[in-house]
Design an enzyme around this catalytic site. Structure first.
Site, short mmCIF file in Angstrom:
data_model
loop_
_atom_site.label_atom_id
_atom_site.label_comp_id
_atom_site.label_asym_id
_atom_site.label_seq_id
_atom_site.Cartn_x
_atom_site.Cartn_y
_atom_site.Cartn_z
N HIS A 94 0.84 -1.20 0.00
CA HIS A 94 0.00 0.00 0.00
C HIS A 94 0.88 1.26 0.00
O HIS A 94 0.58 2.23 -0.69
CB HIS A 94 -0.89 0.06 1.25
N LYS B 218 -15.67 -7.92 5.03
CA LYS B 218 -14.58 -8.27 5.96
C LYS B 218 -15.02 -7.80 7.34
O LYS B 218 -14.49 -6.82 7.88
CB LYS B 218 -13.29 -7.58 5.53
N ARG C 98 -1.86 -6.48 -7.61
CA ARG C 98 -0.72 -7.36 -7.32
C ARG C 98 -0.59 -8.48 -8.33
O ARG C 98 0.49 -8.95 -8.63
CB ARG C 98 -0.88 -7.99 -5.92
N SER D 55 -2.94 -7.99 3.70
CA SER D 55 -3.22 -7.68 5.11
C SER D 55 -3.70 -8.91 5.87
O SER D 55 -3.33 -9.13 7.03
CB SER D 55 -4.27 -6.57 5.21
O1 PNS Z 1 -9.62 -4.85 -0.72
P1 PNS Z 1 -9.99 -3.88 0.36
O2 PNS Z 1 -8.79 -3.16 0.88
O3 PNS Z 1 -10.72 -4.57 1.48
O4 PNS Z 1 -10.97 -2.81 -0.33
C1 PNS Z 1 -12.04 -2.27 0.32
C2 PNS Z 1 -12.89 -1.41 -0.63
C3 PNS Z 1 -14.09 -0.91 0.11
C4 PNS Z 1 -12.06 -0.25 -1.08
C5 PNS Z 1 -13.32 -2.28 -1.82
O5 PNS Z 1 -14.05 -3.32 -1.34
C6 PNS Z 1 -14.12 -1.49 -2.85
O6 PNS Z 1 -13.61 -0.69 -3.60
N1 PNS Z 1 -15.42 -1.75 -2.91
C7 PNS Z 1 -16.33 -1.09 -3.86
C8 PNS Z 1 -17.70 -1.12 -3.34
C9 PNS Z 1 -17.81 -0.15 -2.24
O7 PNS Z 1 -17.86 1.04 -2.45
N2 PNS Z 1 -17.76 -0.68 -1.06
C10 PNS Z 1 -17.79 0.16 0.07
C11 PNS Z 1 -18.11 -0.62 1.25
S1 PNS Z 1 -19.82 -1.02 1.18
#
Ligand code: PNS
Length: 159
Positions: free
Chosen positions: A17, A41, A91, A128
């Site tokens: 990151h 998550k 990645r 992570s």
């Molecule tokens: O892979 P990560 O780091 O867990 O990414 C999290 C996140 C929220 C950035 C990713 O899941 C995403 O871009 N989701 C798109 C849909 C959205 O906007 N989700 C927000 C939470 S409901």
């Protein structure tokens, strides 16, 4: 002035990151890093506030990087912040498959495009979830995460 949003769970932020943020900070005028609550998550290790704090310490050396947190849709935050683009790191091909679908959906519902930055190969194994697991069982993750994240992991796992 081009502003980009780099969203993620960052539970915890790792060196992959960090590389993406440092690259984005060179490419764009303003980079907003957002710790997101990802409902898929549910069992996060660090709270949203803790993740935000760790990010603030990690990127304190970059003048054009700001940190925020958000618990709803990435595109809502992008529009609220008037970000020109969303930035995501890739990645591997497996990341591309899910990220492409999310990028297309986000573009369809908001008009905001996503730009992908490839991670360096020596960092592409970082995740992570795996870092949390190694740390939980007392393994050494000091080469994988920035110092503020290492401290947060140690505090959490010594409790
Ligand atoms: O892979 P990560 O780091 O867990 O990414 C999290 C996140 C929220 C950035 C990713 O899941 C995403 O871009 N989701 C798109 C849909 C959205 O906007 N989700 C927000 C939470 S409901």
């Amino acid at each position: 002035m081009t502003a980009v949003l780099y969203p993620g769970s960052f539970d915890p932020v790792h060196n992959g990151h960090v590389e993406i943020v440092e690259t984005a900070a060179k490419l764009f005028d303003r980079v907003i890093v957002a710790a997101m609550r990802n409902p898929s998550k549910a069992n996060s290790l660090l709270t949203l506030d803790e993740r935000k704090l760790v990010l603030q310490e990690t990127f304190a050396h970059l003048d054009n990087v700001e940190i925020t947190s958000f618990a709803s849709l990435v595109v809502d935050l992008a529009q609220e912040l008037e970000a020109d683009f969303i930035v995501k790191g890739l990645r591997a091909v497996s990341d591309f498959e899910t990220e492409l679908q999310m990028a297309q959906l986000n573009q369809a519902i908001s008009g905001v495009h996503t730009l992908f930055l490839p991670s360096a190969s020596e960092k592409s194994f970082l995740a992570s979830r795996l870092i949390r697991e190694i740390s939980k069982f007392g393994g050494d993750v000091s080469s994988m995460v920035p110092e503020p994240a290492l401290r947060a992991l140690r505090e959490r796992h010594s409790q």
